[in-house]
Scaffold this motif. Structure first.
Motif, PDB file in Angstrom:
ATOM      1  N   ASP A 246      40.113  39.892  42.385  1.00 15.71           N
ATOM      2  CA  ASP A 246      39.932  38.419  42.612  1.00 15.71           C
ATOM      3  C   ASP A 246      39.530  37.698  41.125  1.00 15.71           C
ATOM      4  O   ASP A 246      38.782  38.037  40.464  1.00 15.71           O
ATOM      5  CB  ASP A 246      39.176  38.006  43.364  1.00 15.71           C
ATOM      6  CG  ASP A 246      37.416  37.735  42.897  1.00 15.71           C
ATOM      7  OD1 ASP A 246      37.116  36.734  42.023  1.00 15.71           O
ATOM      8  OD2 ASP A 246      36.713  38.685  43.394  1.00 15.71           O
ATOM      9  N   LYS A 247      40.828  36.383  40.883  1.00 16.16           N
ATOM     10  CA  LYS A 247      40.699  35.491  39.908  1.00 16.16           C
ATOM     11  C   LYS A 247      39.579  35.625  39.102  1.00 16.16           C
ATOM     12  O   LYS A 247      39.485  35.482  37.776  1.00 16.16           O
ATOM     13  CB  LYS A 247      41.233  34.405  40.254  1.00 16.16           C
ATOM     14  CG  LYS A 247      41.967  32.841  39.239  1.00 16.16           C
ATOM     15  CD  LYS A 247      42.588  31.736  39.385  1.00 16.16           C
ATOM     16  CE  LYS A 247      43.218  31.449  38.728  1.00 16.16           C
ATOM     17  NZ  LYS A 247      42.037  30.595  37.936  1.00 16.16           N
ATOM     18  N   ASP A 248      38.117  34.715  39.351  1.00 12.46           N
ATOM     19  CA  ASP A 248      37.083  35.031  38.986  1.00 12.46           C
ATOM     20  C   ASP A 248      36.704  35.935  38.760  1.00 12.46           C
ATOM     21  O   ASP A 248      36.421  36.014  37.579  1.00 12.46           O
ATOM     22  CB  ASP A 248      35.997  33.940  39.689  1.00 12.46           C
ATOM     23  CG  ASP A 248      36.420  32.792  40.251  1.00 12.46           C
ATOM     24  OD1 ASP A 248      37.411  32.086  39.614  1.00 12.46           O
ATOM     25  OD2 ASP A 248      35.463  32.602  41.396  1.00 12.46           O
ATOM     26  N   ARG A 249      36.019  36.978  39.194  1.00 10.26           N
ATOM     27  CA  ARG A 249      36.146  38.261  38.537  1.00 10.26           C
ATOM     28  C   ARG A 249      36.620  38.845  37.383  1.00 10.26           C
ATOM     29  O   ARG A 249      36.549  39.150  36.045  1.00 10.26           O
ATOM     30  CB  ARG A 249      36.030  39.651  39.651  1.00 10.26           C
ATOM     31  CG  ARG A 249      35.217  40.854  39.000  1.00 10.26           C
ATOM     32  CD  ARG A 249      34.302  40.823  38.788  1.00 10.26           C
ATOM     33  NE  ARG A 249      33.918  42.003  38.543  1.00 10.26           N
ATOM     34  CZ  ARG A 249      32.617  42.258  37.800  1.00 10.26           C
ATOM     35  NH1 ARG A 249      32.160  41.308  36.688  1.00 10.26           N
ATOM     36  NH2 ARG A 249      31.747  43.563  37.383  1.00 10.26           N
ATOM     37  N   ALA A 250      37.875  38.874  37.709  1.00  6.73           N
ATOM     38  CA  ALA A 250      39.271  38.986  37.061  1.00  6.73           C
ATOM     39  C   ALA A 250      39.084  38.304  35.029  1.00  6.73           C
ATOM     40  O   ALA A 250      39.007  39.103  34.319  1.00  6.73           O
ATOM     41  CB  ALA A 250      40.438  39.288  37.119  1.00  6.73           C
ATOM     42  N   GLU A 251      38.762  36.805  36.014  1.00  5.04           N
ATOM     43  CA  GLU A 251      38.355  36.174  34.887  1.00  5.04           C
ATOM     44  C   GLU A 251      36.724  36.075  33.323  1.00  5.04           C
ATOM     45  O   GLU A 251      37.203  36.626  32.276  1.00  5.04           O
ATOM     46  CB  GLU A 251      38.823  34.761  34.529  1.00  5.04           C
ATOM     47  CG  GLU A 251      40.390  34.507  35.293  1.00  5.04           C
ATOM     48  CD  GLU A 251      40.525  33.036  35.481  1.00  5.04           C
ATOM     49  OE1 GLU A 251      39.461  32.047  35.163  1.00  5.04           O
ATOM     50  OE2 GLU A 251      41.741  32.603  35.807  1.00  5.04           O
ATOM     51  N   GLU A 252      36.246  36.695  34.741  1.00  6.11           N
ATOM     52  CA  GLU A 252      34.979  37.360  33.842  1.00  6.11           C
ATOM     53  C   GLU A 252      35.464  38.652  32.819  1.00  6.11           C
ATOM     54  O   GLU A 252      34.956  38.364  31.661  1.00  6.11           O
ATOM     55  CB  GLU A 252      34.022  37.162  35.002  1.00  6.11           C
ATOM     56  CG  GLU A 252      32.992  37.622  34.266  1.00  6.11           C
ATOM     57  CD  GLU A 252      31.813  38.282  35.533  1.00  6.11           C
ATOM     58  OE1 GLU A 252      30.851  39.043  35.198  1.00  6.11           O
ATOM     59  OE2 GLU A 252      31.903  37.497  36.440  1.00  6.11           O
ATOM     60  N   LEU A 253      35.668  39.232  33.397  1.00 10.20           N
ATOM     61  CA  LEU A 253      36.268  40.517  32.797  1.00 10.20           C
ATOM     62  C   LEU A 253      36.115  40.475  31.457  1.00 10.20           C
ATOM     63  O   LEU A 253      36.291  40.908  30.828  1.00 10.20           O
ATOM     64  CB  LEU A 253      36.287  41.814  33.873  1.00 10.20           C
ATOM     65  CG  LEU A 253      35.492  42.001  34.577  1.00 10.20           C
ATOM     66  CD1 LEU A 253      36.193  42.996  36.004  1.00 10.20           C
ATOM     67  CD2 LEU A 253      34.050  43.227  34.320  1.00 10.20           C
ATOM     68  N   ALA A 254      37.810  39.900  31.887  1.00  8.53           N
ATOM     69  CA  ALA A 254      39.189  39.389  30.622  1.00  8.53           C
ATOM     70  C   ALA A 254      38.384  39.252  30.083  1.00  8.53           C
ATOM     71  O   ALA A 254      38.450  38.966  28.288  1.00  8.53           O
ATOM     72  CB  ALA A 254      40.403  38.702  30.737  1.00  8.53           C
ATOM     73  N   GLY A 255      37.260  38.036  29.805  1.00 12.70           N
ATOM     74  CA  GLY A 255      36.623  37.079  28.436  1.00 12.70           C
ATOM     75  C   GLY A 255      38.066  35.622  28.728  1.00 12.70           C
ATOM     76  O   GLY A 255      37.675  34.616  27.520  1.00 12.70           O
ATOM     77  N   SER A 256      38.691  35.308  29.682  1.00 14.64           N
ATOM     78  CA  SER A 256      39.636  34.334  29.443  1.00 14.64           C
ATOM     79  C   SER A 256      40.545  34.111  30.484  1.00 14.64           C
ATOM     80  O   SER A 256      40.762  34.906  31.044  1.00 14.64           O
ATOM     81  CB  SER A 256      40.916  35.281  28.193  1.00 14.64           C
ATOM     82  OG  SER A 256      41.547  35.749  28.865  1.00 14.64           O
ATOM     83  N   VAL A 257      41.479  32.881  30.146  1.00 16.65           N
ATOM     84  CA  VAL A 257      41.902  32.231  31.803  1.00 16.65           C
ATOM     85  C   VAL A 257      42.982  33.540  32.440  1.00 16.65           C
ATOM     86  O   VAL A 257      44.003  33.946  31.505  1.00 16.65           O
ATOM     87  CB  VAL A 257      41.851  30.915  31.737  1.00 16.65           C
ATOM     88  CG1 VAL A 257      40.757  30.345  32.235  1.00 16.65           C
ATOM     89  CG2 VAL A 257      42.822  30.257  31.153  1.00 16.65           C
ATOM     90  N   SER A 258      43.128  33.392  33.407  1.00 11.08           N
ATOM     91  CA  SER A 258      44.799  33.920  34.613  1.00 11.08           C
ATOM     92  C   SER A 258      45.992  33.532  33.335  1.00 11.08           C
ATOM     93  O   SER A 258      45.982  32.537  32.540  1.00 11.08           O
ATOM     94  CB  SER A 258      44.346  33.645  35.149  1.00 11.08           C
ATOM     95  OG  SER A 258      46.127  34.407  36.062  1.00 11.08           O
TER      96      SER A 258
END
Length: 158
Positions: free
Chosen positions: A90-102
């Protein structure tokens, strides 16, 4: 506090990596930003974060990096990890793990819970292109230097 962009530049400079920065209008979609940068879409690193469930309780997050003109094969990622279920995070988890926005996800993992897997087709080009943790700045990075710094697992995932 150091930004993800600053960390990337520091890591690449420390490794003596060859790269160029490209400023452009804010854009995160691979096809459109590739046109702005003037690179072939196939030379763009499309970075997707996937969740793989392994059994009932365990799950892994994978940063899957593929050529910009390719489609990620979710079933291939699931098979790599012996998963029972796979989906885009999900977008929130992905951005948290990546450290940056989609749209600005780097082809580098700076999170211990995010495993990096790159399709070998992307590594066949001399230079790869990606948004540098910002929507308004991209990087053209020498592929051999990318492999040296990122040390990715390489598997067919397209």
């Amino acid at each position: 506090m150091t930004t993800l962009y600053e960390r990337l530049i520091a890591d690449l400079d420390a490794a003596g990596a060859g790269y160029r920065l490209i400023d452009h209008a804010p854009e995160g979609r691979t096809e459109l930003v590739s046109e702005m940068r003037g690179n072939e879409v196939a030379h763009a690193a499309k970075c997707l974060i996937v969740m793989v469930k392994i059994g009932k309780k365990d799950k892994r997050f994978v940063l899957a990096v593929v050529p910009g003109d390719a489609k990620l094969d979710l079933q291939a990622v699931k098979a790599l990890y012996g998963g029972t279920y796979v989906a885009f995070a999900d977008k929130d988890r992905a951005e948290e793990l990546a450290g940056s926005v989609s749209g600005t996800v780097l082809p580098f993992s700076y999170h211990p819970d995010l495993e990096l897997v790159v399709d070998p087709a992307l590594l066949a080009v001399p230079e790869i292109y990606f948004n540098a943790a910002r929507l308004d700045r991209s990087m053209a990075l020498c592929t051999k230097d990318y492999v040296l710094v990122a040390a990715p697992r390489t598997e067919r995932i397209t």
